[in-house]
Design a protein around this motif. Sequence first.
Motif, PDB file in Angstrom:
ATOM      1  N   SER A  73       0.832  -1.164  -0.006  1.00 25.06           N
ATOM      2  CA  SER A  73      -0.022   0.056   0.000  1.00 25.06           C
ATOM      3  C   SER A  73       0.970   1.334   0.087  1.00 25.06           C
ATOM      4  CB  SER A  73      -0.932  -0.122   1.296  1.00 25.06           C
ATOM      5  OG  SER A  73      -0.123   0.236   2.364  1.00 25.06           O
ATOM      6  N   GLY A  74       0.321   2.380  -0.077  1.00 24.62           N
ATOM      7  CA  GLY A  74       1.160   3.771  -0.102  1.00 24.62           C
ATOM      8  C   GLY A  74       1.684   3.974   1.209  1.00 24.62           C
ATOM      9  N   LEU A  75       0.876   3.584   2.382  1.00 27.17           N
ATOM     10  CA  LEU A  75       1.340   3.841   3.713  1.00 27.17           C
ATOM     11  C   LEU A  75       2.321   2.836   4.087  1.00 27.17           C
ATOM     12  CD1 LEU A  75      -1.877   4.860   5.649  1.00 27.17           C
ATOM     13  CD2 LEU A  75       0.249   6.235   4.820  1.00 27.17           C
ATOM     14  N   TYR A  98      -1.860  14.073   3.446  1.00 29.95           N
ATOM     15  CA  TYR A  98      -2.736  13.049   3.787  1.00 29.95           C
ATOM     16  C   TYR A  98      -2.822  12.636   5.097  1.00 29.95           C
ATOM     17  CZ  TYR A  98      -4.589   8.378   3.069  1.00 29.95           C
ATOM     18  OH  TYR A  98      -5.197   7.324   3.150  1.00 29.95           O
ATOM     19  N   SER A 101      -0.658   9.860   6.423  1.00 23.66           N
ATOM     20  CA  SER A 101       0.701   9.952   6.347  1.00 23.66           C
ATOM     21  C   SER A 101       0.879  10.802   7.774  1.00 23.66           C
ATOM     22  CB  SER A 101       1.218  10.967   5.186  1.00 23.66           C
ATOM     23  OG  SER A 101       0.764  10.133   4.172  1.00 23.66           O
ATOM     24  N   GLU A 141       4.329  16.907   0.109  1.00 22.72           N
ATOM     25  CA  GLU A 141       3.226  16.541  -0.722  1.00 22.72           C
ATOM     26  C   GLU A 141       2.499  17.660  -1.643  1.00 22.72           C
ATOM     27  OE1 GLU A 141       0.491  14.256   1.693  1.00 22.72           O
ATOM     28  OE2 GLU A 141      -1.338  14.881   0.436  1.00 22.72           O
ATOM     29  N   ASN A 145      -3.231  18.141  -0.016  1.00 21.75           N
ATOM     30  CA  ASN A 145      -4.413  17.420   0.264  1.00 21.75           C
ATOM     31  C   ASN A 145      -4.920  17.750   1.550  1.00 21.75           C
ATOM     32  OD1 ASN A 145      -6.512  15.588   0.707  1.00 21.75           O
ATOM     33  ND2 ASN A 145      -5.146  13.895   0.662  1.00 21.75           N
ATOM     34  N   ASP A 170       5.458  12.741  -1.998  1.00 21.39           N
ATOM     35  CA  ASP A 170       4.453  11.921  -2.380  1.00 21.39           C
ATOM     36  C   ASP A 170       3.741  12.547  -3.566  1.00 21.39           C
ATOM     37  OD1 ASP A 170       1.966  10.895  -2.351  1.00 21.39           O
ATOM     38  OD2 ASP A 170       1.649  10.998  -0.317  1.00 21.39           O
ATOM     39  N   THR A 172       1.444  11.186  -5.306  1.00 23.26           N
ATOM     40  CA  THR A 172       0.116  10.734  -5.536  1.00 23.26           C
ATOM     41  C   THR A 172      -0.809  11.519  -6.189  1.00 23.26           C
ATOM     42  OG1 THR A 172       0.548   9.245  -3.696  1.00 23.26           O
ATOM     43  CG2 THR A 172      -1.972   9.301  -4.312  1.00 23.26           C
ATOM     44  N   PHE A 173      -1.103  12.849  -5.794  1.00 24.53           N
ATOM     45  CA  PHE A 173      -2.133  13.824  -6.290  1.00 24.53           C
ATOM     46  C   PHE A 173      -1.935  14.085  -7.644  1.00 24.53           C
ATOM     47  CE2 PHE A 173      -5.140  15.927  -3.500  1.00 24.53           C
ATOM     48  CZ  PHE A 173      -5.635  15.071  -2.804  1.00 24.53           C
ATOM     49  N   SER A 192       0.873   6.490  -3.668  1.00 27.54           N
ATOM     50  CA  SER A 192      -0.043   5.305  -3.298  1.00 27.54           C
ATOM     51  C   SER A 192      -0.782   5.115  -4.783  1.00 27.54           C
ATOM     52  CB  SER A 192      -1.175   5.959  -2.736  1.00 27.54           C
ATOM     53  OG  SER A 192      -2.352   5.221  -2.748  1.00 27.54           O
ATOM     54  N   THR A 194      -2.658   3.105  -5.686  1.00 27.00           N
ATOM     55  CA  THR A 194      -4.243   2.904  -5.326  1.00 27.00           C
ATOM     56  C   THR A 194      -4.779   4.019  -6.392  1.00 27.00           C
ATOM     57  OG1 THR A 194      -3.506   2.343  -3.105  1.00 27.00           O
ATOM     58  CG2 THR A 194      -5.963   2.575  -3.580  1.00 27.00           C
ATOM     59  N   LYS A 195      -4.307   4.954  -6.509  1.00 23.50           N
ATOM     60  CA  LYS A 195      -5.067   6.244  -6.818  1.00 23.50           C
ATOM     61  C   LYS A 195      -4.942   6.291  -8.564  1.00 23.50           C
ATOM     62  CE  LYS A 195      -5.655   6.771  -2.684  1.00 23.50           C
ATOM     63  NZ  LYS A 195      -4.825   7.536  -1.890  1.00 23.50           N
ATOM     64  N   VAL A 204      -5.321  -1.778  -3.958  1.00 24.66           N
ATOM     65  CA  VAL A 204      -4.574  -0.881  -2.934  1.00 24.66           C
ATOM     66  C   VAL A 204      -3.048  -1.231  -3.068  1.00 24.66           C
ATOM     67  CG1 VAL A 204      -3.960  -0.330  -0.606  1.00 24.66           C
ATOM     68  CG2 VAL A 204      -6.401  -0.692  -1.116  1.00 24.66           C
ATOM     69  N   HIS A 205      -1.994  -0.181  -3.521  1.00 25.21           N
ATOM     70  CA  HIS A 205      -0.882  -0.787  -3.872  1.00 25.21           C
ATOM     71  C   HIS A 205       0.024   0.470  -3.609  1.00 25.21           C
ATOM     72  CE1 HIS A 205       2.154  -2.847  -6.428  1.00 25.21           C
ATOM     73  NE2 HIS A 205       2.519  -1.804  -6.462  1.00 25.21           N
ATOM     74  N   LEU A 325      -9.430   8.455  -4.335  1.00 24.42           N
ATOM     75  CA  LEU A 325      -9.439   9.438  -5.500  1.00 24.42           C
ATOM     76  C   LEU A 325      -8.607   8.693  -6.495  1.00 24.42           C
ATOM     77  CD1 LEU A 325      -6.174  11.337  -5.519  1.00 24.42           C
ATOM     78  CD2 LEU A 325      -6.869  11.088  -3.374  1.00 24.42           C
TER      79      LEU A 325
HETATM   80  C1  LIG Z   1      -3.940   7.314  -0.450  1.00 18.03           C
HETATM   81  C2  LIG Z   1      -2.910   8.216  -0.308  1.00 18.03           C
HETATM   82  C3  LIG Z   1      -2.045   7.629   0.458  1.00 18.03           C
HETATM   83  C4  LIG Z   1      -1.948   6.172   1.244  1.00 18.03           C
HETATM   84  O1  LIG Z   1      -1.710   5.280   0.371  1.00 18.03           O
HETATM   85  P1  LIG Z   1      -2.615   3.758   0.559  1.00 18.03           P
HETATM   86  O2  LIG Z   1      -2.317   3.267  -0.595  1.00 18.03           O
HETATM   87  O3  LIG Z   1      -4.072   3.901   0.932  1.00 18.03           O
HETATM   88  O4  LIG Z   1      -1.959   3.140   1.684  1.00 18.03           O
HETATM   89  C5  LIG Z   1      -0.642   8.423   0.757  1.00 18.03           C
HETATM   90  N1  LIG Z   1      -0.832   9.604   0.245  1.00 18.03           N
HETATM   91  C6  LIG Z   1      -1.684  10.007  -0.417  1.00 18.03           C
HETATM   92  C7  LIG Z   1      -1.600  11.547  -1.127  1.00 18.03           C
HETATM   93  C8  LIG Z   1      -3.007   9.721  -0.762  1.00 18.03           C
HETATM   94  O5  LIG Z   1      -3.853  10.034  -1.376  1.00 18.03           O
END
Ligand SMILES: *Cc1c(COP(=O)(O)O)cnc(C)c1O
Length: 381
Positions: A73-75, A98, A101, A141, A145, A170, A172-173, A192, A194-195, A204-205, A325
């Motif tokens: 997962s991202g975390l 986040y 985090s 980040e 967020n 990070d 992700t966004f 993450s 996942t997004k 979830v990754h 997201l």
């Molecule tokens: C969702 C998210 C995470 C955590 O990721 P997971 O895959 O849910 O563990 C970390 N940082 C940001 C910005 C996220 O949106």
Amino acid sequence: MKFATKLIHAGIEPDPTTGAIMTPIYQTSTYVQEAPGKHKGYEYARTQNPTRSVLEANLAALENGDYGICFASGLAAQDAVMKLLNPGDLILSTNDLYGGSFRQMRRVYEKFGIQSRFVNLSDPEVAREHIRPGVRLLWVETPTNPMLNIIDLELVCGLAKQHGILVCVDNTFASPYLQNPLDYGADIVLHSATKYISGHSDVVHGALIVKDKALADSLHFIQNATGAVPGPMDCFLVLRGIKTMHVRVQRACQNAARIAHHLDAHPKVDKVFYPGFASHPNHGTAKKQMRDFGAMISFDLKDNRIEHANTVLSNTHLFSLAESLGGVESLIGHPATMTHASIPREERLRTGLTDSLIRLSVGIEDVDDLIADLDLALSHG
Ligand SMILES: *Cc1c(COP(=O)(O)O)cnc(C)c1O
């Protein structure tokens, strides 16, 4: 190779044994050795898995890095970065990040003697004041967020380099399609997946991408020693999602721009937080470091009432009320009670995260339908 070609080809070869064009799911825990220590590079699946290796090579290419490391997962990816630290180390991060985090830094790692400080890094003066000797890890980040501030990556990475501070961004966004932090001097990029990377809300990754071999070795060691690995099926799903990232994110950004302008002119909406507005305080930085302005939007209601926010959140039909997201479908969320509930209310309010703030993850549906859905929900209450 240009980005769109990398998405589909980087690190990906037809399966050598069968010619299968899609990377197989190597659902195995171990690998047979010819003689003790004589093997094909794979010994045990916590340490390596061929489906994962292909995804890691692909992600490294997308972020202009040399090594990708995939996590459950991202975390879990964040957790591996945290384990590079020692008791007494200080983390500096943004005050708008986040919730998970923040929770990991404060509620898990503080008791091991790792302190964290959260400041407004989108303000260059604040960044200059706080990025100084004594900080071991800078955790960035951007866009933030849920307030969608933009942190100047060139500036903060430059300051961190002057003082020998490790930088993790990070991303992700933004997604790798919009922004590549390693190009600005970051040491580690976190996703993450996942997004936006997987993009279909079905897995979830997490992933880390780095350039430095010694850093990659340390992170691999931590991962193998602590075990937060993704399964091969999840790696396959992420690889499948990646192939359409450019077309997905491009369309989501176009839709978000239309929706942001529409909300900005709406009589019941107070402030819209969207880095694509020329009036956004960090618009120039966004233009400099991002290829488009992303598909996340936050907005506040004129009356500032949580009851009104709840009515809006309960009355959309295409925007689904859910955490997360970056999927093809649009989501609507309430940061104060959902994604950011783990951040104390006073700290939230200080960053502008009010009880009536609503966050949108704009998907790739027809934008006219999305706008009609929001208008209908806003007409209630
Ligand atoms: C969702 C998210 C995470 C955590 O990721 P997971 O895959 O849910 O563990 C970390 N940082 C940001 C910005 C996220 O949106």
